[in-house]
Design a protein around this motif. Structure first.
Motif, PDB file in Angstrom:
ATOM      1  N   PHE A  56      30.004 -15.649  -8.242  1.00 61.74           N
ATOM      2  CA  PHE A  56      31.104 -15.938  -7.331  1.00 61.74           C
ATOM      3  C   PHE A  56      30.620 -16.901  -6.244  1.00 61.74           C
ATOM      4  O   PHE A  56      29.459 -16.853  -5.835  1.00 61.74           O
ATOM      5  CB  PHE A  56      31.636 -14.652  -6.696  1.00 61.74           C
ATOM      6  N   PRO A  57      31.493 -17.792  -5.765  1.00 67.39           N
ATOM      7  CA  PRO A  57      31.081 -18.761  -4.742  1.00 67.39           C
ATOM      8  C   PRO A  57      30.858 -18.105  -3.386  1.00 67.39           C
ATOM      9  O   PRO A  57      31.408 -17.036  -3.091  1.00 67.39           O
ATOM     10  CB  PRO A  57      32.264 -19.731  -4.694  1.00 67.39           C
ATOM     11  N   LEU A  58      30.048 -18.746  -2.555  1.00 67.71           N
ATOM     12  CA  LEU A  58      29.862 -18.290  -1.189  1.00 67.71           C
ATOM     13  C   LEU A  58      31.127 -18.571  -0.388  1.00 67.71           C
ATOM     14  O   LEU A  58      31.905 -19.474  -0.713  1.00 67.71           O
ATOM     15  CB  LEU A  58      28.675 -19.014  -0.550  1.00 67.71           C
ATOM     16  N   GLN A  72      40.286 -15.048  -9.812  1.00 69.30           N
ATOM     17  CA  GLN A  72      39.240 -15.079  -8.801  1.00 69.30           C
ATOM     18  C   GLN A  72      38.516 -16.425  -8.861  1.00 69.30           C
ATOM     19  O   GLN A  72      38.274 -16.948  -9.948  1.00 69.30           O
ATOM     20  CB  GLN A  72      38.223 -13.960  -9.046  1.00 69.30           C
ATOM     21  N   THR A  73      38.171 -16.969  -7.714  1.00 68.91           N
ATOM     22  CA  THR A  73      37.411 -18.213  -7.714  1.00 68.91           C
ATOM     23  C   THR A  73      35.994 -17.945  -8.211  1.00 68.91           C
ATOM     24  O   THR A  73      35.399 -16.909  -7.912  1.00 68.91           O
ATOM     25  CB  THR A  73      37.357 -18.826  -6.307  1.00 68.91           C
ATOM     26  N   ILE A  74      35.463 -18.891  -9.000  1.00 71.14           N
ATOM     27  CA  ILE A  74      34.146 -18.732  -9.603  1.00 71.14           C
ATOM     28  C   ILE A  74      33.350 -20.019  -9.421  1.00 71.14           C
ATOM     29  O   ILE A  74      33.869 -21.019  -8.927  1.00 71.14           O
ATOM     30  CB  ILE A  74      34.257 -18.415 -11.116  1.00 71.14           C
ATOM     31  N   THR A  75      32.100 -19.972  -9.817  1.00 74.68           N
ATOM     32  CA  THR A  75      31.300 -21.183  -9.943  1.00 74.68           C
ATOM     33  C   THR A  75      30.976 -21.368 -11.419  1.00 74.68           C
ATOM     34  O   THR A  75      31.210 -20.473 -12.239  1.00 74.68           O
ATOM     35  CB  THR A  75      29.986 -21.090  -9.147  1.00 74.68           C
ATOM     36  N   THR A  76      30.458 -22.530 -11.754  1.00 67.59           N
ATOM     37  CA  THR A  76      30.038 -22.780 -13.133  1.00 67.59           C
ATOM     38  C   THR A  76      28.580 -23.229 -13.138  1.00 67.59           C
ATOM     39  O   THR A  76      28.073 -23.789 -12.162  1.00 67.59           O
ATOM     40  CB  THR A  76      30.903 -23.870 -13.787  1.00 67.59           C
ATOM     41  N   LEU A  77      27.909 -22.966 -14.250  1.00 65.42           N
ATOM     42  CA  LEU A  77      26.509 -23.324 -14.408  1.00 65.42           C
ATOM     43  C   LEU A  77      26.384 -24.711 -15.051  1.00 65.42           C
ATOM     44  O   LEU A  77      27.339 -25.208 -15.669  1.00 65.42           O
ATOM     45  CB  LEU A  77      25.814 -22.279 -15.274  1.00 65.42           C
TER      46      LEU A  77
END
Length: 218
Positions: A56-58, A72-77
């Motif tokens: 999850f993003p900061l 939900q907001t996420i990040t990607t690798l």
């Protein structure tokens, strides 16, 4: 002495193996990614069209356009990809997802799952759960063992509309780890400080208890 939601996710993370493609449902399952070992490579897939989800993003770094199936907001690798829902469900229905981790309202001793609707309450839709439980090689359910009234959610037969029939293999609750076999639930591990007697009392469905039931190790 029951487990927290984070501890349930931590225990489930031990089942995630190197090279797995994993779909995480909303709720407790989304926490599993926080506890996967750093020395293994795992690709997290979301049925809205993401492969390669990160943590999850900061706060303050959220991107409203990058979300999971639970909005939900996420990040990607690095190397992550985005695609349409048709492609995503082709992955799922084609059995390219090794492990599905999802929540449930009820589980039966036969491995039936009810997790998409409570009659009389508003529901956004069934989501991808029906495709996931029909297609995944292995399914783990993360859930509370009892409801707020203290009644068991591990039942002889589900009372809510079913999402899938005879499809669940393993259940991790705040009290125990249980496998589902043709003979019902089998108690595999118990939460630290939780007795076998407490688990038996909280389980309505048929439950087999081995002679020795170890405590979970974190």
């Amino acid at each position: 002495m029951s487990l927290t939601k984070e501890q349930i996710a931590q225990r489930i993370a031990k089942e995630v193996k190197d090279g797995f493609y994993v779909n995480l449902g909303i709720g407790i399952p989304t926490l599993v990614a926080n506890y996967v070992r750093d020395d293994i490579a795992v690709e997290f897939q979301s049925e809205n069209g993401v492969l390669g989800m990160g943590p999850f993003p900061l706060e303050g770094e959220e991107d409203a356009d990058v979300i999971n199936a639970g909005k939900q907001t996420i990040t990607t690798l690095p190397g992550a990809s985005f695609f349409d829902s048709a492609t995503s469900f082709s992955m799922i229905r084609g059995k390219h997802v090794h492990l599905t981790i999802l929540g449930a309202m009820e589980i039966s001793e036969d491995g039936d799952i009810a997790n998409w609707k409570i009659p009389g309450k508003m529901v956004k839709g069934m989501g991808g759960a029906m495709d996931l439980v029909a297609s995944a090689e292995h399914i783990i359910v993360a859930m509370m063992h009892t409801n707020r009234a203290g009644a068991s959610k591990l039942l002889k037969k589900c009372s809510l509309p079913l999402t899938g029939v005879k499809c669940i293999h393993t259940v991790v609750t705040d009290l125990a780890v249980l496998d589902i076999t043709p003979n019902g639930f089998v108690l595999k591990e118990r939460a630290p400080g939780v007795s076998v007697e407490e688990i038996v009392a909280a389980t309505e469905g048929k439950l087999t208890v081995p002679e020795h039931v170890p405590e979970m190790i974190f």
